[in-house]
Design a protein around this motif. Structure first.
Motif, mmCIF file in Angstrom:
data_model
loop_
_atom_site.group_PDB
_atom_site.id
_atom_site.type_symbol
_atom_site.label_atom_id
_atom_site.label_comp_id
_atom_site.label_asym_id
_atom_site.label_seq_id
_atom_site.Cartn_x
_atom_site.Cartn_y
_atom_site.Cartn_z
ATOM 1 N N PHE A 1 0.554 -0.997 0.209
ATOM 2 C CA PHE A 1 0.287 0.044 -0.147
ATOM 3 C C PHE A 1 0.584 1.376 -0.376
ATOM 4 C CE2 PHE A 1 0.456 -1.254 4.848
ATOM 5 C CZ PHE A 1 1.191 -0.355 4.883
ATOM 6 N N THR A 2 0.455 2.104 -0.131
ATOM 7 C CA THR A 2 0.692 4.126 -0.782
ATOM 8 C C THR A 2 0.703 4.354 0.490
ATOM 9 O OG1 THR A 2 -0.784 4.707 -1.612
ATOM 10 C CG2 THR A 2 0.550 3.531 -3.419
ATOM 11 N N ILE A 3 1.564 5.243 0.419
ATOM 12 C CA ILE A 3 1.498 6.172 2.267
ATOM 13 C C ILE A 3 0.084 7.459 1.773
ATOM 14 C CG2 ILE A 3 1.881 8.672 2.260
ATOM 15 C CD1 ILE A 3 4.111 6.716 3.944
ATOM 16 N N GLU A 4 0.078 7.513 0.856
ATOM 17 C CA GLU A 4 -1.454 8.434 0.094
ATOM 18 C C GLU A 4 -2.932 6.824 0.840
ATOM 19 O OE1 GLU A 4 1.747 9.794 -1.460
ATOM 20 O OE2 GLU A 4 0.918 8.251 -1.573
ATOM 21 N N GLU A 5 -2.551 6.414 0.302
ATOM 22 C CA GLU A 5 -3.555 4.911 0.703
ATOM 23 C C GLU A 5 -3.789 5.139 1.885
ATOM 24 O OE1 GLU A 5 -5.426 0.531 0.185
ATOM 25 O OE2 GLU A 5 -3.886 1.203 -0.801
ATOM 26 N N ALA A 6 -2.001 5.032 2.936
ATOM 27 C CA ALA A 6 -2.439 4.840 4.396
ATOM 28 C C ALA A 6 -3.367 6.229 5.027
ATOM 29 C CB ALA A 6 -1.138 5.239 4.884
ATOM 30 N N GLN A 7 -3.501 7.636 4.094
ATOM 31 C CA GLN A 7 -3.599 8.718 5.065
ATOM 32 C C GLN A 7 -4.807 8.837 4.267
ATOM 33 O OE1 GLN A 7 -0.582 11.321 2.550
ATOM 34 N NE2 GLN A 7 0.054 11.683 4.246
ATOM 35 N N GLY A 8 -5.821 7.610 4.134
ATOM 36 C CA GLY A 8 -6.593 7.467 3.606
ATOM 37 C C GLY A 8 -7.476 6.721 4.641
ATOM 38 N N ALA A 9 -7.044 5.979 5.617
ATOM 39 C CA ALA A 9 -7.136 4.991 6.017
ATOM 40 C C ALA A 9 -8.501 5.035 7.504
ATOM 41 C CB ALA A 9 -5.987 4.019 6.170
ATOM 42 N N ASP A 10 -8.796 4.246 7.626
ATOM 43 C CA ASP A 10 -9.812 3.830 8.415
ATOM 44 C C ASP A 10 -8.749 3.866 10.205
ATOM 45 O OD1 ASP A 10 -12.197 4.127 6.708
ATOM 46 O OD2 ASP A 10 -11.850 2.496 6.846
ATOM 47 N N GLU A 11 -8.063 3.337 9.680
ATOM 48 C CA GLU A 11 -7.113 3.034 11.137
ATOM 49 C C GLU A 11 -5.397 2.533 10.496
ATOM 50 O OE1 GLU A 11 -7.772 0.390 14.210
ATOM 51 O OE2 GLU A 11 -9.918 0.208 13.651
ATOM 52 N N ALA A 12 -4.313 2.807 11.185
ATOM 53 C CA ALA A 12 -3.081 2.349 10.792
ATOM 54 C C ALA A 12 -2.290 1.648 12.429
ATOM 55 C CB ALA A 12 -2.520 3.593 10.208
ATOM 56 N N PHE A 13 -1.427 1.076 12.210
ATOM 57 C CA PHE A 13 -1.281 0.472 13.554
ATOM 58 C C PHE A 13 0.234 -0.246 13.048
ATOM 59 C CE2 PHE A 13 -3.799 -3.315 11.990
ATOM 60 C CZ PHE A 13 -3.073 -4.113 11.889
ATOM 61 N N ILE A 14 1.311 -0.617 13.636
ATOM 62 C CA ILE A 14 2.374 -0.985 13.902
ATOM 63 C C ILE A 14 2.428 -2.396 15.312
ATOM 64 C CG2 ILE A 14 3.454 -0.072 13.080
ATOM 65 C CD1 ILE A 14 4.509 0.785 15.922
ATOM 66 N N THR A 15 3.507 -3.781 14.986
ATOM 67 C CA THR A 15 3.245 -4.478 15.310
ATOM 68 C C THR A 15 4.987 -4.588 15.209
ATOM 69 O OG1 THR A 15 3.466 -6.233 13.636
ATOM 70 C CG2 THR A 15 1.298 -5.946 15.003
ATOM 71 N N SER A 16 5.489 -5.014 16.619
ATOM 72 C CA SER A 16 6.313 -5.692 16.765
ATOM 73 C C SER A 16 6.485 -6.458 18.135
ATOM 74 C CB SER A 16 7.725 -4.069 17.146
ATOM 75 O OG SER A 16 7.300 -4.019 18.294
ATOM 76 N N ALA A 17 8.281 -7.319 18.760
ATOM 77 C CA ALA A 17 7.501 -7.590 19.479
ATOM 78 C C ALA A 17 7.441 -6.513 21.103
ATOM 79 C CB ALA A 17 9.319 -8.722 19.743
ATOM 80 N N THR A 18 8.124 -6.082 20.960
ATOM 81 C CA THR A 18 8.189 -5.012 22.113
ATOM 82 C C THR A 18 7.399 -4.118 21.793
ATOM 83 O OG1 THR A 18 9.621 -3.557 21.189
ATOM 84 C CG2 THR A 18 10.687 -5.103 22.561
ATOM 85 N N THR A 19 6.558 -3.708 21.106
ATOM 86 C CA THR A 19 5.279 -3.154 20.559
ATOM 87 C C THR A 19 3.614 -3.436 21.474
ATOM 88 O OG1 THR A 19 5.120 -2.651 18.142
ATOM 89 C CG2 THR A 19 6.895 -1.159 20.274
ATOM 90 N N PHE A 20 4.091 -4.947 20.620
ATOM 91 C CA PHE A 20 2.977 -5.591 20.468
ATOM 92 C C PHE A 20 1.841 -4.984 19.294
ATOM 93 C CE2 PHE A 20 2.280 -7.239 25.296
ATOM 94 C CZ PHE A 20 3.685 -7.819 24.677
ATOM 95 N N VAL A 21 0.683 -4.966 19.569
ATOM 96 C CA VAL A 21 0.200 -3.738 18.697
ATOM 97 C C VAL A 21 0.106 -2.673 18.978
ATOM 98 C CG1 VAL A 21 -1.742 -3.311 17.295
ATOM 99 C CG2 VAL A 21 -0.956 -6.497 18.375
ATOM 100 N N GLN A 22 0.119 -1.754 18.120
ATOM 101 C CA GLN A 22 0.070 0.226 18.608
ATOM 102 C C GLN A 22 -0.467 0.239 17.694
ATOM 103 O OE1 GLN A 22 4.386 2.822 19.526
ATOM 104 N NE2 GLN A 22 4.111 1.279 20.732
ATOM 105 N N PRO A 23 -0.997 2.111 18.321
ATOM 106 C CA PRO A 23 -2.614 2.533 16.979
ATOM 107 C C PRO A 23 -0.817 3.237 16.247
ATOM 108 C CG PRO A 23 -3.660 2.148 18.623
ATOM 109 C CD PRO A 23 -1.958 1.675 19.282
ATOM 110 N N VAL A 24 -1.299 4.120 15.247
ATOM 111 C CA VAL A 24 -0.430 4.784 14.152
ATOM 112 C C VAL A 24 -2.033 5.913 14.318
ATOM 113 C CG1 VAL A 24 0.358 5.326 12.622
ATOM 114 C CG2 VAL A 24 0.931 4.106 13.186
ATOM 115 N N VAL A 25 -1.129 6.946 14.790
ATOM 116 C CA VAL A 25 -3.258 8.361 14.105
ATOM 117 C C VAL A 25 -2.363 9.388 13.390
ATOM 118 C CG1 VAL A 25 -3.717 7.512 16.632
ATOM 119 C CG2 VAL A 25 -1.896 9.431 16.255
ATOM 120 N N ALA A 26 -1.446 9.462 12.833
ATOM 121 C CA ALA A 26 -0.600 10.358 11.955
ATOM 122 C C ALA A 26 0.402 9.816 11.055
ATOM 123 C CB ALA A 26 -1.108 11.894 12.865
#
Length: 283
Positions: free
Chosen positions: A227-252
């Motif tokens: 997916f592109t940055i532009e698609e991500a900016q138009g998404a309903d939600e975004a988040f990341i995952t990693s061993a030390t963050t688990f699931v962490q929301p992205v808000v901008a």
């Protein structure tokens, strides 16, 4: 009180831990690593981390320093000796110490270093408020699926984000997001979770695999594609995952707010499910 760390068969105070200046991890970044989270004194996704470690070693034609069973015991002993209830265990394997030469040395024992870090993971302020990311070009080498210690560009990316007043960076190659500096990247559109498919372009995240499995078990739709940055900016939600963050929301993303600038329900639910699963299955 000093931490106890593990270096090539010995548990020693961190001040006494030493590795040769000729170690190839130091000279060539000729090494791989894993980070296993600790929750309530137990290890999360340990088998997955060992499976990926074996793969990384095989891809680099590097000898394993110990069996999975031996590594499990070292992990547990470090957690016990350092009294870690919540945090992580860092493991690094290098090809070992030898005279500086680009050709792999023969008959050299690998170097194994491990240490713990205490860190609050479950009750995370960043998970509550969400994080802000910027986009940067992906200028890493091509084999990102091997979890090597070559982390200079991701470190530079973290600093670019910090300079921009953000928390992290998403890397972009040929117009599409690859991943974050130390995490896998996701968006949510119309209830569908979208994340880049596996390949040499991204790290095969252990938390990624667990979260996608749990999402499917919860009847959430998952689509693995770029997916592109532009698609991500138009998404309903975004988040990341990693061993030390688990699931962490992205808000901008690049100062464009996602989901009104607040963590979304799918990211929140996935985090809850993952923590519940982790508590049940930690070893």
């Amino acid at each position: 009180m000093s931490r106890i760390v593990y270096v090539n068969g010995a548990y020693v105070p961190e001040e006494e831990a030493k590795v040769s200046v000729f170690d190839r991890g130091f000279l060539f970044a000729d090494g791989v690593y894993e980070v296993t989270s600790v929750l309530e004194g137990r290890l999360l996704d340990f088998e997955g981390h060992m499976r990926r470690l074996r793969r990384s070693l095989a891809e680099l034609d590097m000898a394993a320093p110990a069996s999975d069973e031996e590594l499990l015991e070292i992990h547990r002993e470090l957690v016990r000796r350092n009294g870690v209830e919540e945090g992580l265990v860092y493991l690094q394997v290098t090809r070992g110490a030898a005279d500086r030469d680009f050709v792999y040395p023969a008959g050299v024992a690998p170097t194994l270093v491990m240490f713990t870090q205490e860190k609050q993971i479950v009750e995370s302020p960043a998970a509550e408020r969400g994080i802000r990311v910027i986009s940067i070009p992906d200028e890493r080498w091509g084999r990102r699926d091997i979890k090597t210690v070559q982390l200079l560009y991701p470190s530079m990316g973290k600093m670019m984000a910090k300079a921009a007043g953000a928390d992290d960076a998403w890397m972009v190659e040929e117009g599409f997001v690859t991943e974050g500096t130390s995490n896998n990247a996701y968006i949510v559109k119309g209830g569908r979770i979208i994340t880049r498919h596996l390949g040499n372009e991204i790290l095969h995240g252990i938390t990624r695999a667990a979260v996608l499995r749990l999402a499917r078990e919860a009847q959430m739709e998952v689509e693995e594609r770029p997916f592109t940055i532009e698609e991500a900016q138009g998404a309903d939600e975004a988040f990341i995952t990693s061993a030390t963050t688990f699931v962490q929301p992205v808000v901008a993303i690049d100062d464009v707010e996602i989901g009104g600038g607040r963590p979304g329900p799918i990211a929140r639910r996935l985090r809850e499910i993952y923590v519940e699963e982790a508590r049940r299955n930690a070893v």
